[in-house]
Motif scaffolding. Sequence first.
Motif, mmCIF file in Angstrom:
data_model
loop_
_atom_site.group_PDB
_atom_site.id
_atom_site.type_symbol
_atom_site.label_atom_id
_atom_site.label_comp_id
_atom_site.label_asym_id
_atom_site.label_seq_id
_atom_site.Cartn_x
_atom_site.Cartn_y
_atom_site.Cartn_z
ATOM 1 N N ASP A 44 87.588 34.811 124.923
ATOM 2 C CA ASP A 44 88.208 33.481 124.985
ATOM 3 C C ASP A 44 87.223 32.385 124.571
ATOM 4 O O ASP A 44 87.611 31.214 124.468
ATOM 5 C CB ASP A 44 88.707 33.190 126.401
ATOM 6 N N THR A 45 85.974 32.752 124.356
ATOM 7 C CA THR A 45 84.969 31.770 123.953
ATOM 8 C C THR A 45 85.341 31.156 122.610
ATOM 9 O O THR A 45 85.578 31.860 121.627
ATOM 10 C CB THR A 45 83.584 32.432 123.858
ATOM 11 N N ALA A 46 85.435 29.835 122.579
ATOM 12 C CA ALA A 46 85.848 29.125 121.359
ATOM 13 C C ALA A 46 85.817 27.625 121.621
ATOM 14 O O ALA A 46 85.705 27.181 122.768
ATOM 15 C CB ALA A 46 87.249 29.544 120.934
ATOM 16 N N GLY B 92 96.548 29.570 117.250
ATOM 17 C CA GLY B 92 97.414 28.940 118.234
ATOM 18 C C GLY B 92 97.350 29.696 119.543
ATOM 19 O O GLY B 92 97.525 30.910 119.555
ATOM 20 N N VAL B 93 97.089 28.990 120.635
ATOM 21 C CA VAL B 93 96.961 29.612 121.946
ATOM 22 C C VAL B 93 98.240 29.427 122.753
ATOM 23 O O VAL B 93 98.777 30.373 123.312
ATOM 24 C CB VAL B 93 95.772 29.011 122.707
ATOM 25 N N ALA B 94 98.714 28.180 122.828
ATOM 26 C CA ALA B 94 99.908 27.874 123.610
ATOM 27 C C ALA B 94 100.540 26.601 123.071
ATOM 28 O O ALA B 94 99.844 25.735 122.545
ATOM 29 C CB ALA B 94 99.552 27.696 125.090
ATOM 30 N N ALA B 95 101.851 26.512 123.207
ATOM 31 C CA ALA B 95 102.566 25.326 122.761
ATOM 32 C C ALA B 95 103.676 25.014 123.749
ATOM 33 O O ALA B 95 104.196 25.921 124.419
ATOM 34 C CB ALA B 95 103.142 25.522 121.360
ATOM 35 N N ILE B 96 104.035 23.730 123.828
ATOM 36 C CA ILE B 96 105.112 23.313 124.711
ATOM 37 C C ILE B 96 106.028 22.369 123.951
ATOM 38 O O ILE B 96 105.568 21.443 123.274
ATOM 39 C CB ILE B 96 104.556 22.674 126.010
ATOM 40 N N PHE B 97 107.340 22.622 124.022
ATOM 41 C CA PHE B 97 108.346 21.869 123.280
ATOM 42 C C PHE B 97 109.219 21.098 124.254
ATOM 43 O O PHE B 97 109.692 21.681 125.238
ATOM 44 C CB PHE B 97 109.196 22.836 122.452
ATOM 45 N N SER C 15 97.523 37.465 123.549
ATOM 46 C CA SER C 15 96.270 37.767 124.251
ATOM 47 C C SER C 15 96.044 36.912 125.495
ATOM 48 O O SER C 15 95.175 37.232 126.307
ATOM 49 C CB SER C 15 95.087 37.617 123.300
ATOM 50 N N VAL C 16 96.806 35.836 125.669
ATOM 51 C CA VAL C 16 96.592 34.970 126.837
ATOM 52 C C VAL C 16 97.776 34.980 127.796
ATOM 53 O O VAL C 16 97.711 34.342 128.859
ATOM 54 C CB VAL C 16 96.273 33.518 126.427
#
Length: 123
Positions: free
Chosen positions: A87-89, A47-52, A62-63
């Motif tokens: 960040d390569t993915a 999981g990198v980022a989430a918004i609720f 890390s980000v």
Amino acid sequence: HVQLVESGGGSVPAGGSLRLSCEASGDTSHDNTMGWFRQAPGKERQGVAAIFDSMITYYTDSVKGRFTISQDNAKLYLQMNDLKPEDTAMYYCAAGMNVAAGRYLLQESQFYYWGQGTQVTVS
């Protein structure tokens, strides 16, 4: 049923920026949580980022300070600055419905719609 389509990936040098987009179609009225995940070769999806509720945001450590998640109706964005080789993915957009905000929203299990992914390569 909800369909998610990502775009905006590419190859950039370290220190560069990219903006990922995700367009949602279908019945999104029940999905109050959207997120970005990534998976590098040989690694588990993260999981990198989430918004609720289009407002409350969470980031993996890390980000933080480099990536920004935002939402505009049915479109989700991830602004990525100061990109690093790690960040390569493949980056995936996800949508789901959750009853409360919290860092648990960075877990795959909280989402049930997924896009096909867009590749980000940082050299």
